[in-house]
Design an enzyme around this catalytic site. Structure first.
Site, PDB file in Angstrom:
ATOM      1  CG  ASP A   9      -1.957   1.202   1.456  1.00 61.05           C
ATOM      2  OD1 ASP A   9      -2.389   1.789   0.263  1.00 61.05           O
ATOM      3  OD2 ASP A   9      -2.060   1.888   2.156  1.00 61.05           O
ATOM      4  CB  SER A  10       0.140   4.759  -0.563  1.00 67.06           C
ATOM      5  OG  SER A  10      -0.903   5.067   0.023  1.00 67.06           O
ATOM      6  CE1 TYR A  41       2.789   5.060  -3.207  1.00 68.54           C
ATOM      7  CE2 TYR A  41       1.745   3.363  -4.328  1.00 68.54           C
ATOM      8  CZ  TYR A  41       2.786   3.748  -3.526  1.00 68.54           C
ATOM      9  OH  TYR A  41       3.649   2.849  -3.249  1.00 68.54           O
ATOM     10  N   GLY A  42      -2.523   9.019  -3.917  1.00 68.00           N
ATOM     11  CA  GLY A  42      -3.745   9.713  -4.739  1.00 68.00           C
ATOM     12  C   GLY A  42      -3.324  10.992  -5.457  1.00 68.00           C
ATOM     13  CB  CYS A  72      -2.931   1.204  -2.657  1.00 72.26           C
ATOM     14  SG  CYS A  72      -3.088   2.797  -3.256  1.00 72.26           S
ATOM     15  CG  ASN A  73      -9.392   1.943  -2.676  1.00 69.79           C
ATOM     16  OD1 ASN A  73      -8.864   1.794  -1.607  1.00 69.79           O
ATOM     17  ND2 ASN A  73     -10.664   1.522  -2.974  1.00 69.79           N
ATOM     18  CB  THR A  74      -4.562   5.486  -5.570  1.00 69.01           C
ATOM     19  OG1 THR A  74      -5.523   6.328  -5.069  1.00 69.01           O
ATOM     20  CG2 THR A  74      -3.889   6.340  -6.685  1.00 69.01           C
ATOM     21  CD  GLU A 150       1.042   6.695   5.875  1.00 72.30           C
ATOM     22  OE1 GLU A 150       2.070   6.368   6.394  1.00 72.30           O
ATOM     23  OE2 GLU A 150       0.255   5.644   5.456  1.00 72.30           O
ATOM     24  CB  CYS A 182      -8.841   5.477   0.640  1.00 71.79           C
ATOM     25  SG  CYS A 182      -6.992   5.872   1.074  1.00 71.79           S
ATOM     26  CG  HIS A 184      -4.261   5.262   4.334  1.00 66.64           C
ATOM     27  ND1 HIS A 184      -3.793   4.759   3.327  1.00 66.64           N
ATOM     28  CD2 HIS A 184      -3.384   5.622   5.255  1.00 66.64           C
ATOM     29  CE1 HIS A 184      -2.586   4.698   3.267  1.00 66.64           C
ATOM     30  NE2 HIS A 184      -2.245   5.265   4.624  1.00 66.64           N
TER      31      HIS A 184
END
Length: 259
Positions: A9-10, A41-42, A72-74, A150, A182, A184
């Site tokens: 993931d990001s 990442y988005g 990660c969706n993005t 984060e 997302c 997160h």
């Protein structure tokens, strides 16, 4: 050690997916990459998202992973087609849960909280078109949310104020389902429940991703046959403490790795 499930993931958000996978597949070993140094990442270009996704995939493939979850969706919406065409391991992707939201909504109004990279992707729009016929979908970029998560600032006034501001326009339109687009964002559910009216359902993709991972492992005969205590290895190029706090598992080994 049996071949592990790889997850990237990001940042730390994909651990929400890891928890569902570990619960549904209790004998599987896992390796998790939190690319926190490059989060979110988005906000990045498609080319940069693809470059980072390839970097993460290369590490997991070299580590012997038998299947990779793009948590990660993005990254899913911008890179998974490329990854599937260039690597032999199976990939499991994440996309916003538009379909269950469309089935559950009574007001026919659904909100999607996601990153810019997800909302602007072709896969997201195709999914919305396919499953949301007759439904009004309100898209809201969750600008600033990933950075706060984060930084470990989840249960804070700063987070509450930001969420209230982002959700207000969708609530004014009478949405009764909020899709978390997302990985997160599931960590925001306790705060979201404080802010949202009781009639708003919060929907995320975690359990569905774990179920799909289990299905693919069984179809390809890749499941771990030994019922031992699995090893869960986590690497981050960001703050180790934030990752440890979110995982909260005695079987987890968390380390800093400059990948």
């Amino acid at each position: 050690m049996p071949k592990p499930i790889g997850i990237f993931d990001s940042g730390v958000g994909g651990t929400s997916i890891w928890k569902e996978v570990a619960k549904m597949l209790p004998h599987e070993h896992t390796i998790y990459l939190a690319d926190s140094a490059n989060a979110p990442y988005g906000e990045k270009s498609k080319e940069e998202i693809l470059r980072l996704s390839i970097k993460n995939t290369e590490y997991l493939v070299q580590s012997g992973c038998k299947i990779i979850i793009v948590a990660c969706n993005t990254a899913t919406t911008n890179a998974i087609d490329h990854l599937r065409s260039h690597y032999s391991v199976p990939f499991i992707g994440i996309e916003p849960a538009i379909k269950p939201a469309a089935l559950q909504t009574k007001t026919k109004k659904v909100g999607v909280l996601a990153t810019k990279g997800t909302l602007s992707s072709r896969l997201f729009h195709n999914t919305s078109k396919l499953f949301a016929e007759g439904i009004t979908v309100f898209e809201q970029e969750g600008k600033g949310l990933v950075e706060l998560i984060e930084a470990g600032k989840i249960d804070t006034e700063e987070m509450r104020n930001l969420l209230s501001m982002l959700l207000e326009p969708m609530l004014e339109e009478n949405m009764d389902c909020l899709v978390l687009g997302c990985t997160h964002y599931p960590y925001l559910v306790p705060v979201l429940k404080e802010i949202l009216p009781n009639n708003v359902n919060i929907i995320d993709s975690g359990e569905a991703v774990a179920r799909q991972t289990k299905t693919i492992l069984e179809q390809k005969n890749l499941q771990t046959k030994v019922n031992d205590n699995p090893e869960h290895i986590f690497y981050t190029n960001g703050d180790v403490t934030v990752l440890k706090d979110l995982i909260d598992s005695p079987n987890a080994k968390v380390s800093y790795l400059d990948f």
